[in-house]
Structures are given as structure tokens and as C-alpha cells.
Design a protein around this motif. Structure first.
Motif, PDB file in Angstrom:
ATOM      1  N   UNK A 296       0.846  -1.195   0.000  1.00  0.00           N
ATOM      2  CA  UNK A 296       0.000   0.000   0.000  1.00  0.00           C
ATOM      3  C   UNK A 296       0.877   1.238   0.000  1.00  0.00           C
ATOM      4  N   UNK A 297       0.591   2.145  -0.917  1.00  0.00           N
ATOM      5  CA  UNK A 297       1.374   3.371  -1.031  1.00  0.00           C
ATOM      6  C   UNK A 297       0.444   4.487  -1.490  1.00  0.00           C
ATOM      7  N   UNK A 298       0.684   5.682  -1.000  1.00  0.00           N
ATOM      8  CA  UNK A 298      -0.159   6.819  -1.368  1.00  0.00           C
ATOM      9  C   UNK A 298       0.009   7.148  -2.852  1.00  0.00           C
ATOM     10  N   UNK A 299      -1.060   7.548  -3.491  1.00  0.00           N
ATOM     11  CA  UNK A 299      -1.012   7.899  -4.903  1.00  0.00           C
ATOM     12  C   UNK A 299      -0.020   9.036  -5.152  1.00  0.00           C
TER      13      UNK A 299
ATOM     14  N   UNK B 230      -6.847   7.768  -3.481  1.00  0.00           N
ATOM     15  CA  UNK B 230      -5.773   8.173  -2.580  1.00  0.00           C
ATOM     16  C   UNK B 230      -4.636   7.159  -2.502  1.00  0.00           C
ATOM     17  N   UNK B 231      -4.975   5.878  -2.685  1.00  0.00           N
ATOM     18  CA  UNK B 231      -3.995   4.824  -2.427  1.00  0.00           C
ATOM     19  C   UNK B 231      -3.887   3.861  -3.605  1.00  0.00           C
ATOM     20  N   UNK B 232      -2.689   3.348  -3.802  1.00  0.00           N
ATOM     21  CA  UNK B 232      -2.464   2.255  -4.729  1.00  0.00           C
ATOM     22  C   UNK B 232      -2.249   0.976  -3.927  1.00  0.00           C
ATOM     23  N   UNK B 233      -2.788  -0.113  -4.423  1.00  0.00           N
ATOM     24  CA  UNK B 233      -2.575  -1.420  -3.805  1.00  0.00           C
ATOM     25  C   UNK B 233      -1.923  -2.322  -4.845  1.00  0.00           C
ATOM     26  N   UNK B 234      -0.665  -2.668  -4.628  1.00  0.00           N
ATOM     27  CA  UNK B 234       0.086  -3.482  -5.568  1.00  0.00           C
ATOM     28  C   UNK B 234       0.102  -4.926  -5.084  1.00  0.00           C
ATOM     29  N   UNK B 235      -0.489  -5.817  -5.844  1.00  0.00           N
ATOM     30  CA  UNK B 235      -0.529  -7.222  -5.460  1.00  0.00           C
ATOM     31  C   UNK B 235       0.884  -7.808  -5.479  1.00  0.00           C
ATOM     32  N   UNK B 236       1.238  -8.511  -4.422  1.00  0.00           N
ATOM     33  CA  UNK B 236       2.604  -9.003  -4.245  1.00  0.00           C
ATOM     34  C   UNK B 236       2.667 -10.494  -4.558  1.00  0.00           C
ATOM     35  N   UNK B 237       2.894 -10.815  -5.817  1.00  0.00           N
ATOM     36  CA  UNK B 237       2.966 -12.218  -6.228  1.00  0.00           C
ATOM     37  C   UNK B 237       4.245 -12.877  -5.733  1.00  0.00           C
ATOM     38  N   UNK B 238       5.263 -12.063  -5.433  1.00  0.00           N
ATOM     39  CA  UNK B 238       6.534 -12.638  -5.006  1.00  0.00           C
ATOM     40  C   UNK B 238       6.521 -13.102  -3.547  1.00  0.00           C
ATOM     41  N   UNK B 239       5.482 -12.726  -2.790  1.00  0.00           N
ATOM     42  CA  UNK B 239       5.371 -13.150  -1.395  1.00  0.00           C
ATOM     43  C   UNK B 239       4.296 -14.221  -1.256  1.00  0.00           C
TER      44      UNK B 239
ATOM     45  N   UNK C   2     -16.045 -14.493   0.899  1.00  0.00           N
ATOM     46  CA  UNK C   2     -16.025 -14.551  -0.572  1.00  0.00           C
ATOM     47  C   UNK C   2     -16.696 -13.322  -1.163  1.00  0.00           C
ATOM     48  N   UNK C   3     -17.791 -12.909  -0.562  1.00  0.00           N
ATOM     49  CA  UNK C   3     -18.505 -11.724  -1.033  1.00  0.00           C
ATOM     50  C   UNK C   3     -17.645 -10.473  -0.887  1.00  0.00           C
ATOM     51  N   UNK C   4     -16.964 -10.353   0.250  1.00  0.00           N
ATOM     52  CA  UNK C   4     -16.122  -9.186   0.490  1.00  0.00           C
ATOM     53  C   UNK C   4     -14.968  -9.120  -0.501  1.00  0.00           C
ATOM     54  N   UNK C   5     -14.379 -10.252  -0.807  1.00  0.00           N
ATOM     55  CA  UNK C   5     -13.236 -10.274  -1.719  1.00  0.00           C
ATOM     56  C   UNK C   5     -13.655 -10.028  -3.160  1.00  0.00           C
ATOM     57  N   UNK C   6     -14.786 -10.590  -3.564  1.00  0.00           N
ATOM     58  CA  UNK C   6     -15.225 -10.409  -4.949  1.00  0.00           C
ATOM     59  C   UNK C   6     -15.753  -9.005  -5.206  1.00  0.00           C
ATOM     60  N   UNK C   7     -16.329  -8.375  -4.167  1.00  0.00           N
ATOM     61  CA  UNK C   7     -16.916  -7.039  -4.345  1.00  0.00           C
ATOM     62  C   UNK C   7     -15.888  -5.926  -4.256  1.00  0.00           C
ATOM     63  N   UNK C   8     -14.729  -6.216  -3.689  1.00  0.00           N
ATOM     64  CA  UNK C   8     -13.777  -5.132  -3.461  1.00  0.00           C
ATOM     65  C   UNK C   8     -12.384  -5.425  -3.935  1.00  0.00           C
ATOM     66  N   UNK C   9     -12.227  -6.008  -5.133  1.00  0.00           N
ATOM     67  CA  UNK C   9     -10.896  -6.264  -5.650  1.00  0.00           C
ATOM     68  C   UNK C   9     -10.140  -4.953  -5.825  1.00  0.00           C
ATOM     69  N   UNK C  10      -8.929  -4.833  -5.260  1.00  0.00           N
ATOM     70  CA  UNK C  10      -8.169  -3.590  -5.396  1.00  0.00           C
ATOM     71  C   UNK C  10      -7.827  -3.307  -6.852  1.00  0.00           C
ATOM     72  N   UNK C  11      -7.853  -2.045  -7.235  1.00  0.00           N
ATOM     73  CA  UNK C  11      -7.498  -1.670  -8.582  1.00  0.00           C
ATOM     74  C   UNK C  11      -5.989  -1.679  -8.756  1.00  0.00           C
TER      75      UNK C  11
END
Length: 306
Positions: free
Chosen positions: A168-171, A253-262, A293-302
């Protein structure tokens, strides 16, 4: 001592006089007095001494009190479970959850549970992962929610869902570097907000900081991911958050970068092996998979812009 004698003994210990103990047990003071006298006769020693301020336990009674406390707690738990089974539409649930779950997901669970079981009381304790063992083994809560499998041999861990970690990092911080630059180049000089102590997330944060070449030094260390994220919003650095927290980040406000390496992070429910959750708690636990499941499918980070 039988269970009735134990119940009277504990009531007198708690209240300090026969009359108050009788009110607590819904019996007459003479019944309490007779029960204490009969117990003393069986044991062969006094349990209480009369003083101007009430009844004072003898040294022998103090030893018995320490030894019998866990039995009394189990009796209370048994009575509560029996009530829950007899009145399926009422009862209570006591749960503990780490801060990130309490703030990000638990309100949704409590709302859904209240709609389905409005007569069931819910008590929530927000605690850290290292406090979970004591809460479960002392029966302070029926079950707990936390990330990672619990290491204690007397605690059972049931997997609920797994998901990726996110940086997570600020835009405003992310956009300072050229869009074509890789994440490592964009964040090479950006400090990291770490977690203190033995928080399992700390290892992931440290590993990612090493990969990105984050500047060393003391930096900022905080106790909760929520505080770390607030500092990130202020542009003070980056941190690592779980998949539930990532779904609720404001993409403006925020970027969420998915961490495939972890490695992925897993969410578990915990309970003491010797004390499985009761009916009311099991009903709440049964709601978790679908709501997660509902929470994860409804709010996938951009994904962030490159």
C-alpha cells in the motif's frame, strides 16, 4: 465437594456474606449457611471466619478457591451452553479478532448476524495475535479470528480463506516517479512503515523492503497495520497490508500493488481444543466463508497505473 457445594462456596467468596450469596443463588440464607456448615463438616476444617466486615476465607479456603476457580468457570460455560441449546433463538457469542479484521471485515459479519439472530448478544474483543492464546484458553472468548495458523498445541486453527498480500502506497508518492518505471524504481527511496514485535506480517514487510532496496535506518515502527496505513496515507512511506484491508482502500488516494513474489496470507478461526464453540458461536462461524467470498469479490483492489 460436589458441584452444589462448590457453587455455594464460590458465591460466599464473591459476596463476603451469607445473605448476598443467597440472593446470588436465589435461595434462602439458611440454606447457604447449612451448605457451608455441611461442607466444613465433611472437610474437617473451617472455610470462613466471621469478622466485622463479613466472612473472611481461611487459608484453607483460599487454597481451595485457587484450585476450584477453573472448575467453576467450566460450570458457568456449561450452563451457558445449556441455555443456548434450550433457547435456539437467544444466547450470546464472544469473539476476539486482531485489529485489521475488527476494523475492515467484522462490522459486515456483525450486521449480517444481527439480521439473522437478533436475540443473540455479541461481545467483540480487539486483541493482538500474541494475546489470542490467553483469551481462548481462559474461556474469555468462544473463538478468535486471525491471520496465520496458530502455533499453540492446545489451539485449533480452521482455515477460512487465503489471499495475496498487497503493498500500500499513497497515490501522491507513487506518481512522483515516471510511469514507465518499475515498482522497485518508484519506491527505491521511499521509507517503509514497519510493525513492531513478533507480528507475522513484519517478516513479509522486511523481505519486501530488502527486495526493493528500501533505505535502512531506524525508520518508523508501529504496533498495528491500521496505524501504519494511516501514516502511508500521509505520504510517509509504504507498508504491506492483507487482502481484506486492500479491498477497502480508496483508489483515489492509495495504490494497492498485489505481491505475487510473497506467499499468500491465510485467515483462520481459532478455538481451544478442550472447549469447542457452542451452538450460537458455530452459527456465526458458519456465516464467515460466504461473507468473506462476497467481500473479496466485491472489493478487488485496482491495479496502479504504470
Amino acid at each position: 465437594m460436589n458441584l452444589r457445594q462448590l457453587e455455594v462456596f464460590q458465591a460466599v467468596l464473591q459476596t463476603g456474606n451469607m445473605s448476598a450469596a443467597a440472593r446470588l443463588l436465589c435461595v434462602t440464607p439458611s440454606a447457604v449457611s447449612k451448605a457451608v456448615a455441611h461442607t466444613e463438616l465433611q472437610l474437617g476444617y473451617r472455610l470462613f471466619i466471621r469478622t466485622p466486615t463479613g466472612l473472611t476465607p481461611t487459608p484453607e479456603a483460599q487454597v481451595l478457591a485457587a484450585e476450584s476457580l477453573s472448575i467453576h468457570r467450566q460450570l458457568d460455560a456449561l450452563q451457558r451452553t445449556a441455555r443456548n441449546l434450550a433457547t435456539s433463538d437467544s444466547g450470546d457469542v464472544r469473539l476476539a479478532a486482531i485489529p485489521s479484521i475488527t476494523h475492515e471485515f467484522l462490522p459486515r459479519l456483525i450486521q449480517h448476524h444481527a439480521q439473522q439472530h437478533p436475540q443473540v448478544g455479541v461481545e467483540v474483543r480487539t486483541i493482538h495475535q500474541d494475546q489470542m492464546t490467553q483469551a481462548l484458553l481462559t474461556r474469555s472468548v468462544d473463538f478468535g479470528l486471525g491471520f496465520y495458523k496458530h502455533p499453540h498445541p492446545q489451539i485449533a486453527s480452521d482455515l477460512l480463506v487465503s489471499g495475496r498480500l498487497y503493498l500500500a502506497v499513497a497515490q501522491s508518492v507513487w506518481s512522483r516517479a515516471p510511469r514507465a518505471a518499475a515498482a522497485s524504481a518508484r519506491l527505491a527511496r521511499v521509507p517503509v512503515i514497519r510493525l513492531v514485535g513478533d507480528d507475522p506480517m513484519r517478516q513479509s514487510i522486511d523481505e519486501l523492503a530488502h527486495r526493493l532496496g528500501t533505505p535502512g535506518g531506524p525508520g518508523i515502527q508501529v504496533q498495528t497495520s491500521r496505524l501504519a496505513l494511516e501514516l502511508v496515507r500521509l505520504g510517509m512511506g509504504w507498508t504491506v497490508v492483507d487482502f481484506l484491508t486492500a479491498t477497502r482502500l480508496d483508489p483515489q488516494q492509495m495504490f494497492a500493488l498485489e505481491l505475487h513474489e510473497l506467499p499468500p496470507m491465510s485467515l483462520y478461526s481459532y478455538h481451544a481444543r478442550a472447549f469447542p464453540p457452542g451452538l450460537a458461536a458455530m452459527r456465526m462461524l458458519a456465516m464467515l466463508p460466504a461473507l468473506l467470498r462476497e467481500a473479496l469479490s466485491a472489493g478487488q483492489p485496482r491495479a496502479p497505473r504504470r
